[in-house]
Design a protein around this motif. Sequence first.
Motif, PDB file in Angstrom:
ATOM      1  N   GLU A 132       0.829  -1.201   0.000  1.00  0.00           N
ATOM      2  CA  GLU A 132       0.000   0.000   0.000  1.00  0.00           C
ATOM      3  C   GLU A 132       0.864   1.252   0.000  1.00  0.00           C
ATOM      4  OE1 GLU A 132      -2.186  -0.111   3.703  1.00  0.00           O
ATOM      5  OE2 GLU A 132      -0.365   0.181   4.882  1.00  0.00           O
ATOM      6  N   VAL A 133       0.211   2.367  -0.304  1.00  0.00           N
ATOM      7  CA  VAL A 133       0.787   3.702  -0.142  1.00  0.00           C
ATOM      8  C   VAL A 133      -0.088   4.401   0.892  1.00  0.00           C
ATOM      9  CG1 VAL A 133       1.258   5.931  -1.247  1.00  0.00           C
ATOM     10  CG2 VAL A 133       1.633   3.804  -2.522  1.00  0.00           C
ATOM     11  N   THR A 134       0.549   4.967   1.916  1.00  0.00           N
ATOM     12  CA  THR A 134      -0.206   5.653   2.971  1.00  0.00           C
ATOM     13  C   THR A 134       0.351   7.051   3.187  1.00  0.00           C
ATOM     14  OG1 THR A 134       1.220   4.796   4.732  1.00  0.00           O
ATOM     15  CG2 THR A 134      -0.726   3.486   4.182  1.00  0.00           C
ATOM     16  N   LEU A 135      -0.421   7.866   3.867  1.00  0.00           N
ATOM     17  CA  LEU A 135       0.000   9.220   4.246  1.00  0.00           C
ATOM     18  C   LEU A 135      -0.921   9.734   5.329  1.00  0.00           C
ATOM     19  CD1 LEU A 135      -2.253  11.276   2.794  1.00  0.00           C
ATOM     20  CD2 LEU A 135      -0.957  10.653   0.791  1.00  0.00           C
ATOM     21  N   ASN A 136      -0.530  10.827   5.940  1.00  0.00           N
ATOM     22  CA  ASN A 136      -1.360  11.521   6.925  1.00  0.00           C
ATOM     23  C   ASN A 136      -1.706  12.896   6.380  1.00  0.00           C
ATOM     24  OD1 ASN A 136      -1.060   9.434   8.839  1.00  0.00           O
ATOM     25  ND2 ASN A 136       0.835  10.327   9.598  1.00  0.00           N
ATOM     26  N   VAL A 137      -2.895  13.379   6.712  1.00  0.00           N
ATOM     27  CA  VAL A 137      -3.318  14.729   6.337  1.00  0.00           C
ATOM     28  C   VAL A 137      -3.832  15.404   7.607  1.00  0.00           C
ATOM     29  CG1 VAL A 137      -4.911  16.126   4.953  1.00  0.00           C
ATOM     30  CG2 VAL A 137      -3.998  14.012   4.014  1.00  0.00           C
ATOM     31  N   TRP A 138      -3.360  16.605   7.864  1.00  0.00           N
ATOM     32  CA  TRP A 138      -3.836  17.360   9.017  1.00  0.00           C
ATOM     33  C   TRP A 138      -5.289  17.767   8.818  1.00  0.00           C
ATOM     34  CZ3 TRP A 138      -1.572  17.915  13.610  1.00  0.00           C
ATOM     35  CH2 TRP A 138      -0.218  17.614  13.706  1.00  0.00           C
ATOM     36  N   ALA A 139      -6.101  17.600   9.844  1.00  0.00           N
ATOM     37  CA  ALA A 139      -7.477  18.091   9.805  1.00  0.00           C
ATOM     38  C   ALA A 139      -7.424  19.591   9.518  1.00  0.00           C
ATOM     39  CB  ALA A 139      -8.176  17.820  11.136  1.00  0.00           C
ATOM     40  N   GLY A 140      -8.265  20.038   8.623  1.00  0.00           N
ATOM     41  CA  GLY A 140      -8.267  21.449   8.242  1.00  0.00           C
ATOM     42  C   GLY A 140      -7.555  21.710   6.929  1.00  0.00           C
ATOM     43  N   ASN A 141      -6.774  20.752   6.457  1.00  0.00           N
ATOM     44  CA  ASN A 141      -6.087  20.900   5.176  1.00  0.00           C
ATOM     45  C   ASN A 141      -6.994  20.313   4.090  1.00  0.00           C
ATOM     46  OD1 ASN A 141      -4.303  21.192   3.073  1.00  0.00           O
ATOM     47  ND2 ASN A 141      -2.593  20.194   4.104  1.00  0.00           N
TER      48      ASN A 141
END
Length: 156
Positions: free
Chosen positions: A124-133
Motif C-alpha cells: 500500500e501507499v499511505t500518508l497523513n493529512v492534518w485536519a483542516g487541510n
Amino acid sequence: MNIRRANEKDIPRLIELLEQVLQIHADIRPDIFIPGTTKYTEDELKEMLKDDTKPVYVAADENDVCLGYAFCQLKQQPFSNNMVPFTSLFIDDLCVDAKTRGQHVGESLFEYVKGEAKRLGCYEVTLNVWAGNTSAEKFYEKMGLKTKERQMEYIL
C-alpha cells in the motif's frame, strides 16, 4: 516534466518548498507549527538523500528545476503481532510549488510514487493529512485514497 530521485543540487529548492508546506501547516495549527521553519535541515536532507529506505522524488521542469516533491519512507508492518507482515510506502510529505499548482504536478508525482511502491513490492501507499487541510484531503480523495484510520486528540 521529469520525475526522478532528488539529489544534493535540489536541496535549496527542497528547502523553499518545505517552507511553503510548513506555512500551510502553521496556518492550520499555529499551536503546533512554528512559521519560518522547515521540517528538515540541509544536513538532514543530505543524509536522507543517501537513504534508500527514505526516497525523495522530485518533479522537475525542462530546466531541471524542482516543481514539487514527495518525501517517502518504506515502513515494515505489522504494528503488532496480530497483523500480517507487509511493506508500506508512506508519503511523509508531498508539496507542489504554489506557482505551479493546478498543472497536474501533484498528480504526476503521486502516480510515480504508486509505481515505485509497486516496483518495491509494497502492499500500500499511505500518508497523513492534518485536519483542516481540505485542499490536500480533496486532492488525495481525487487520487483514490480512502481513510484508513483516524487519529483524534484532546488538547489540554
